[in-house]
Design a protein around this motif. Structure first.
Motif, PDB file in Angstrom:
ATOM      1  N   CYS A  28       0.861  -1.191   0.000  1.00 37.30           N
ATOM      2  CA  CYS A  28       0.000   0.000   0.000  1.00 37.30           C
ATOM      3  C   CYS A  28       0.886   1.227   0.000  1.00 37.30           C
ATOM      4  O   CYS A  28       1.996   1.200   0.527  1.00 37.30           O
ATOM      5  CB  CYS A  28      -0.915   0.009   1.226  1.00 37.30           C
ATOM      6  SG  CYS A  28      -2.103   1.378   1.202  1.00 37.30           S
ATOM      7  N   TYR A  30      -0.189   4.038   1.390  1.00 38.03           N
ATOM      8  CA  TYR A  30      -0.549   4.774   2.597  1.00 38.03           C
ATOM      9  C   TYR A  30      -0.014   4.018   3.812  1.00 38.03           C
ATOM     10  O   TYR A  30       0.418   2.873   3.706  1.00 38.03           O
ATOM     11  CB  TYR A  30      -2.071   4.863   2.744  1.00 38.03           C
ATOM     12  CG  TYR A  30      -2.756   5.967   1.970  1.00 38.03           C
ATOM     13  CD1 TYR A  30      -2.062   6.861   1.190  1.00 38.03           C
ATOM     14  CD2 TYR A  30      -4.143   6.086   2.045  1.00 38.03           C
ATOM     15  CE1 TYR A  30      -2.725   7.860   0.488  1.00 38.03           C
ATOM     16  CE2 TYR A  30      -4.808   7.081   1.345  1.00 38.03           C
ATOM     17  CZ  TYR A  30      -4.106   7.964   0.575  1.00 38.03           C
ATOM     18  OH  TYR A  30      -4.765   8.935  -0.102  1.00 38.03           O
ATOM     19  N   ASN A  31      -0.148   4.660   4.943  1.00 33.41           N
ATOM     20  CA  ASN A  31       0.298   4.060   6.204  1.00 33.41           C
ATOM     21  C   ASN A  31      -0.694   4.478   7.296  1.00 33.41           C
ATOM     22  O   ASN A  31      -0.308   5.070   8.304  1.00 33.41           O
ATOM     23  CB  ASN A  31       1.721   4.573   6.486  1.00 33.41           C
ATOM     24  CG  ASN A  31       2.344   3.852   7.646  1.00 33.41           C
ATOM     25  OD1 ASN A  31       1.924   2.755   8.008  1.00 33.41           O
ATOM     26  ND2 ASN A  31       3.329   4.485   8.254  1.00 33.41           N
ATOM     27  N   CYS A  32      -1.965   4.190   7.052  1.00 35.98           N
ATOM     28  CA  CYS A  32      -3.027   4.673   7.948  1.00 35.98           C
ATOM     29  C   CYS A  32      -2.802   4.126   9.362  1.00 35.98           C
ATOM     30  O   CYS A  32      -2.618   2.907   9.522  1.00 35.98           O
ATOM     31  CB  CYS A  32      -4.397   4.219   7.457  1.00 35.98           C
ATOM     32  SG  CYS A  32      -4.731   4.685   5.757  1.00 35.98           S
ATOM     33  N   PHE A  34      -4.833   3.445  11.557  1.00 33.33           N
ATOM     34  CA  PHE A  34      -5.896   2.530  11.986  1.00 33.33           C
ATOM     35  C   PHE A  34      -5.990   1.310  11.090  1.00 33.33           C
ATOM     36  O   PHE A  34      -6.955   0.544  11.182  1.00 33.33           O
ATOM     37  CB  PHE A  34      -7.243   3.272  11.980  1.00 33.33           C
ATOM     38  CG  PHE A  34      -7.564   3.896  10.652  1.00 33.33           C
ATOM     39  CD1 PHE A  34      -8.219   3.181   9.670  1.00 33.33           C
ATOM     40  CD2 PHE A  34      -7.172   5.198  10.380  1.00 33.33           C
ATOM     41  CE1 PHE A  34      -8.499   3.748   8.444  1.00 33.33           C
ATOM     42  CE2 PHE A  34      -7.438   5.775   9.145  1.00 33.33           C
ATOM     43  CZ  PHE A  34      -8.105   5.045   8.172  1.00 33.33           C
ATOM     44  N   CYS A  35      -4.989   1.090  10.227  1.00 30.50           N
ATOM     45  CA  CYS A  35      -5.061  -0.003   9.248  1.00 30.50           C
ATOM     46  C   CYS A  35      -5.272  -1.349   9.952  1.00 30.50           C
ATOM     47  O   CYS A  35      -4.533  -1.708  10.864  1.00 30.50           O
ATOM     48  CB  CYS A  35      -3.778  -0.048   8.428  1.00 30.50           C
ATOM     49  SG  CYS A  35      -3.807  -1.338   7.172  1.00 30.50           S
ATOM     50  N   VAL A  41       0.480  -4.721   4.486  1.00 29.74           N
ATOM     51  CA  VAL A  41       1.120  -3.469   4.071  1.00 29.74           C
ATOM     52  C   VAL A  41       2.607  -3.471   4.434  1.00 29.74           C
ATOM     53  O   VAL A  41       3.454  -3.103   3.633  1.00 29.74           O
ATOM     54  CB  VAL A  41       0.403  -2.268   4.743  1.00 29.74           C
ATOM     55  CG1 VAL A  41       1.103  -0.955   4.413  1.00 29.74           C
ATOM     56  CG2 VAL A  41      -1.060  -2.218   4.329  1.00 29.74           C
ATOM     57  N   GLY A  73      -7.034  -5.025  -0.057  1.00 32.88           N
ATOM     58  CA  GLY A  73      -5.615  -5.027   0.248  1.00 32.88           C
ATOM     59  C   GLY A  73      -5.367  -4.756   1.707  1.00 32.88           C
ATOM     60  O   GLY A  73      -6.232  -5.023   2.540  1.00 32.88           O
ATOM     61  N   GLY A  74      -4.203  -4.062   1.861  1.00 32.93           N
ATOM     62  CA  GLY A  74      -3.354  -3.380   0.900  1.00 32.93           C
ATOM     63  C   GLY A  74      -4.125  -2.472  -0.046  1.00 32.93           C
ATOM     64  O   GLY A  74      -5.296  -2.206   0.120  1.00 32.93           O
ATOM     65  N   ASN A 101      -8.064   3.034  -2.220  1.00 35.15           N
ATOM     66  CA  ASN A 101      -7.928   4.305  -1.508  1.00 35.15           C
ATOM     67  C   ASN A 101      -7.974   5.500  -2.465  1.00 35.15           C
ATOM     68  O   ASN A 101      -7.804   6.641  -2.034  1.00 35.15           O
ATOM     69  CB  ASN A 101      -6.650   4.325  -0.649  1.00 35.15           C
ATOM     70  CG  ASN A 101      -5.371   4.187  -1.464  1.00 35.15           C
ATOM     71  OD1 ASN A 101      -5.345   4.426  -2.674  1.00 35.15           O
ATOM     72  ND2 ASN A 101      -4.278   3.818  -0.803  1.00 35.15           N
ATOM     73  N   ASP A 123     -12.264   4.523  -0.293  1.00 40.27           N
ATOM     74  CA  ASP A 123     -12.108   5.179   1.003  1.00 40.27           C
ATOM     75  C   ASP A 123     -11.913   6.680   0.815  1.00 40.27           C
ATOM     76  O   ASP A 123     -11.140   7.101  -0.053  1.00 40.27           O
ATOM     77  CB  ASP A 123     -10.830   4.688   1.711  1.00 40.27           C
ATOM     78  CG  ASP A 123     -10.918   3.233   2.123  1.00 40.27           C
ATOM     79  OD1 ASP A 123     -12.038   2.725   2.294  1.00 40.27           O
ATOM     80  OD2 ASP A 123      -9.843   2.616   2.267  1.00 40.27           O
ATOM     81  N   LYS A 125     -10.587   9.248   3.470  1.00 40.87           N
ATOM     82  CA  LYS A 125     -10.044   9.135   4.828  1.00 40.87           C
ATOM     83  C   LYS A 125     -10.377  10.323   5.713  1.00 40.87           C
ATOM     84  O   LYS A 125     -10.382  10.196   6.940  1.00 40.87           O
ATOM     85  CB  LYS A 125      -8.515   8.997   4.774  1.00 40.87           C
ATOM     86  CG  LYS A 125      -8.021   7.882   3.854  1.00 40.87           C
ATOM     87  CD  LYS A 125      -8.098   6.543   4.517  1.00 40.87           C
ATOM     88  CE  LYS A 125      -7.584   5.429   3.624  1.00 40.87           C
ATOM     89  NZ  LYS A 125      -7.902   4.109   4.168  1.00 40.87           N
TER      90      LYS A 125
END
Ligand code: SF4
Length: 233
Positions: A28, A30-32, A34-35, A41, A73-74, A101, A123, A125
Motif C-alpha cells: 500500500c 498509505y500508512n493509515c 488505523f489499518c 502493508v 488489500g493493501g 484508496n 475510502d 479518509k
C-alpha cells in the motif's frame, strides 16, 4: 502476476447484499494509523502466497453459490498488473468488487474502460485538506483523490464511498465536509473505528465515537448523500 497474500472463501460482510469471496493483495502507498490489514502493508512476505489458480478453481467450483469476488488489500491499484488479475476473475463469470484508496485515478480509468469492475468501494479518509495526510499516514496528492471521486461517480459502475470514523481526527464537521465533497453520490458508508485492529498502540487506546454520534453524523451526511449508512455499530 501479483502475489496474492490471503483468501477468504466466503463472506457476507464485504459486499452488501452479495455472497463473495475475498482476495487480499499486498502493499500500500498509505500508512493509515488505523489499518486493520497492516501485515499486508508492512510485512507481506510473512504471509503465505495463495496461488491464483487455487482461487480460480474455488470460484469455478462454487459458481452457483458465489455472487462475486472482492479484491482488497493493501491497495490493489499499486500493482500495474491489476487489470490482468481482474480479467482472470471476470473470465470466471463472477462479479468483481474493488476496494481502493483512490490514489491512482489512471488505473481506475483503465479498469473502467476495460469494464473489469462491477462495484467500487473507495475510502475517503478525511476532508480534502491537511487532515488527509494525518489520516493516511503519508503524503497525499489531493487532486488524485478528487479525480478518482469524479471518475467513479461518472463511470456508470455501481459504487460507494466510505470513511472509517477515527475519533481523534473526525467529528461532525469533518464528516459533513466529506459528504459535501461527494454530494449526490449513490452511497456513503460511515464505518466504526475498531481500536484493537490498529497497529499503533496509541490508537488502540482510543475510544471509538459512541454509536449515537455515528448515527448523528449519518443524519447530517444525508443532507448531501441521502443513502448514507453506518457500519459496525
Ligand atoms: S489505505 Fe487501507 S490498506 Fe492502505 S494503510 Fe490505509 S487502511 Fe491500510
Amino acid at each position: 502476476m501479483i502475489k496474492l497474500r490471503g483468501f477468504l472463501e466466503t463472506s457476507f460482510l464485504d459486499w452488501d447484499g452479495k455472497v463473495s469471496c475475498v482476495v487480499f493483495v499486498p502493499n500500500c502507498n498509505y500508512n493509515c494509523p488505523f489499518c486493520s490489514n497492516w501485515l499486508l502493508v508492512h510485512e507481506p512476505d510473512s504471509l503465505p502466497e495463495v496461488p491464483l489458480e487455487r482461487i480460480a478453481a474455488f470460484i469455478k467450483e462454487r459458481a452457483d453459490f458465489l455472487d462475486g469476488v472482492v479484491v482488497t488489500g493493501g491497495e490493489p491499484t499499486v500493482h500495474p498488473d491489476l487489470p490482468a488479475l481482474l480479467k482472470r476473475f471476470k473470465e470466471l463469470g463472477v462479479l468483481v468488487k474493488l476496494d481502493t484508496n483512490g490514489t491512482n485515478p489512471s488505473m481506475l480509468a483503465k479498469l473502467i474502460e476495460q469494464k473489469l469492475v462491477d462495484y467500487f468501494a473507495m475510502d475517503i479518509k478525511a476532508p480534502l485538506n491537511d487532515k488527509y495526510a494525518a489520516a493516511a499516514g503519508a503524503k497525499v496528492d489531493l487532486d488524485n483523490i478528487r479525480t478518482s471521486i469524479k471518475l467513479i461517480m461518472d463511470s456508470g459502475v455501481d459504487y460507494e464511498f466510505r470513511t472509517t470514523v477515527i475519533p481523534n481526527l473526525l467529528g461532525l464537521p469533518e464528516i459533513a465536509e466529506i459528504a459535501r465533497t461527494i454530494a449526490g453520490a449513490k452511497k456513503y458508508a460511515l464505518q466504526q473505528f475498531v481500536p484493537a485492529h490498529s497497529l499503533i498502540k496509541e490508537m488502540q487506546k482510543l475510544d471509538p465515537h459512541p454509536a449515537e454520534t455515528l448515527q448523528e453524523m449519518a443524519k447530517i451526511a444525508r443532507q448531501s448523500v441521502p443513502n448514507t449508512i453506518v457500519r459496525g455499530v
